[in-house]
Design an enzyme around this catalytic site. Structure first.
Site, PDB file in Angstrom:
ATOM      1  N   THR A   1      39.452  43.083  42.866  1.00 42.98           N
ATOM      2  CA  THR A   1      38.902  41.812  43.301  1.00 42.98           C
ATOM      3  C   THR A   1      38.466  41.902  44.744  1.00 42.98           C
ATOM      4  OG1 THR A   1      40.371  40.595  41.845  1.00 42.98           O
ATOM      5  CG2 THR A   1      39.401  39.360  43.634  1.00 42.98           C
TER       6      THR A   1
ATOM      7  N   CYS B   1      34.170  50.673  47.851  1.00 42.04           N
ATOM      8  CA  CYS B   1      35.464  50.375  47.231  1.00 42.04           C
ATOM      9  C   CYS B   1      35.358  50.570  45.719  1.00 42.04           C
ATOM     10  CB  CYS B   1      35.878  48.933  47.529  1.00 42.04           C
ATOM     11  SG  CYS B   1      37.442  48.466  46.742  1.00 42.04           S
TER      12      CYS B   1
ATOM     13  N   THR C   1      35.631  47.410  43.404  1.00 36.82           N
ATOM     14  CA  THR C   1      34.657  46.343  43.619  1.00 36.82           C
ATOM     15  C   THR C   1      33.339  46.740  42.973  1.00 36.82           C
ATOM     16  OG1 THR C   1      35.692  45.833  45.750  1.00 36.82           O
ATOM     17  CG2 THR C   1      33.471  44.975  45.406  1.00 36.82           C
TER      18      THR C   1
ATOM     19  N   SER D   1      41.466  43.477  46.939  1.00 36.21           N
ATOM     20  CA  SER D   1      41.563  44.914  47.208  1.00 36.21           C
ATOM     21  C   SER D   1      40.374  45.454  47.984  1.00 36.21           C
ATOM     22  CB  SER D   1      41.756  45.688  45.904  1.00 36.21           C
ATOM     23  OG  SER D   1      40.733  45.388  44.995  1.00 36.21           O
TER      24      SER D   1
ATOM     25  N   GLY E   1      37.655  30.847  45.277  1.00 38.56           N
ATOM     26  CA  GLY E   1      37.682  32.191  44.725  1.00 38.56           C
ATOM     27  C   GLY E   1      39.109  32.698  44.759  1.00 38.56           C
TER      28      GLY E   1
ATOM     29  N   ALA F   1      30.936  47.017  47.585  1.00 38.82           N
ATOM     30  CA  ALA F   1      30.828  47.642  46.261  1.00 38.82           C
ATOM     31  C   ALA F   1      30.462  49.121  46.357  1.00 38.82           C
ATOM     32  CB  ALA F   1      29.790  46.902  45.409  1.00 38.82           C
TER      33      ALA F   1
ATOM     34  N   LYS G   1      35.321  35.028  39.176  1.00 39.67           N
ATOM     35  CA  LYS G   1      36.473  34.770  40.041  1.00 39.67           C
ATOM     36  C   LYS G   1      36.198  33.683  41.076  1.00 39.67           C
ATOM     37  CE  LYS G   1      37.270  39.691  39.676  1.00 39.67           C
ATOM     38  NZ  LYS G   1      37.250  40.929  40.441  1.00 39.67           N
TER      39      LYS G   1
END
Length: 182
Positions: free
Chosen positions: A7, A169, A172, A135, A51, A166, A39
């Site tokens: 997340t 990670c 993500t 995370s 969120g 993104a 989310k």
């Protein structure tokens, strides 16, 4: 037991707009089990956006509780958030929920935790605010802070910061849900 990860939630308040963006990835260990989870959502009459990072069932429970608190406080987000945080910390059932939330309306943006915290992010140089959880939150937060003085549009800033998160990670992805209040 394997832990759910995946997340990244980013909140950006800038230029009279508040954005909450969240990626769609849910991972179990090193496996992506859902790429398009939602989310981020609107609460109550739609004037509050939120969120979550953490267990999905826990987040839904917290969203429902926050909506009830918003009704009881006549839409006053700060009061509703404080009441939710009190319950979350002291209620025998809620105490075991594992999640964090970013919530916002046109006036305020807050992070709510199960420790009883209701935190307003530090103001940016232009009086806005940037906050992230999850995370991949630190990646999105760093990217948003770096972009802040160069991007005037809050939504473009949030989308670009999430794209950067993104890219770096593994928990993500780039399937965003974005909600805006003005």
């Amino acid at each position: 037991m394997e832990q759910f990860h995946g997340t990244t939630i980013l909140g950006v308040k800038k230029g009279g707009r508040t954005i909450i963006a969240g990626d769609g990835q849910v991972s179990l260990g090193n496996t992506v089990i859902k790429p398009n989870a939602k989310k981020v959502r609107r609460l109550g009459d739609g004037s509050v956006i939120a969120g979550f990072a953490g267990a999905t069932a826990d987040a839904f429970t917290l969203f429902e509780r926050l909506e009830k608190k918003l009704e009881a406080s006549r839409g006053q987000l700060l009061r509703a958030a404080v009441e939710l945080a009190k319950d979350w910390r002291t209620d025998k059932y809620l105490r075991n929920l594992e999640a964090m939330m970013i919530v916002a309306d046109k006036e305020v943006m807050l992070v709510i935790t199960g420790n009883g915290d209701v935190l307003e992010p530090e103001a940016t140089a232009d009086g806005g605010a940037i906050v992230a959880i999850g995370s991949g939150g630190n990646y999105a937060l760093a990217a948003a802070r770096a972009l802040d003085e160069y991007e005037v549009d809050a939504e473009k800033l949030a989308r670009r910061a999430m794209a950067i998160a993104a890219e770096v990670c593994v928990f993500t992805n780039d399937r965003l849900t974005v909600e805006v209040v003005e």
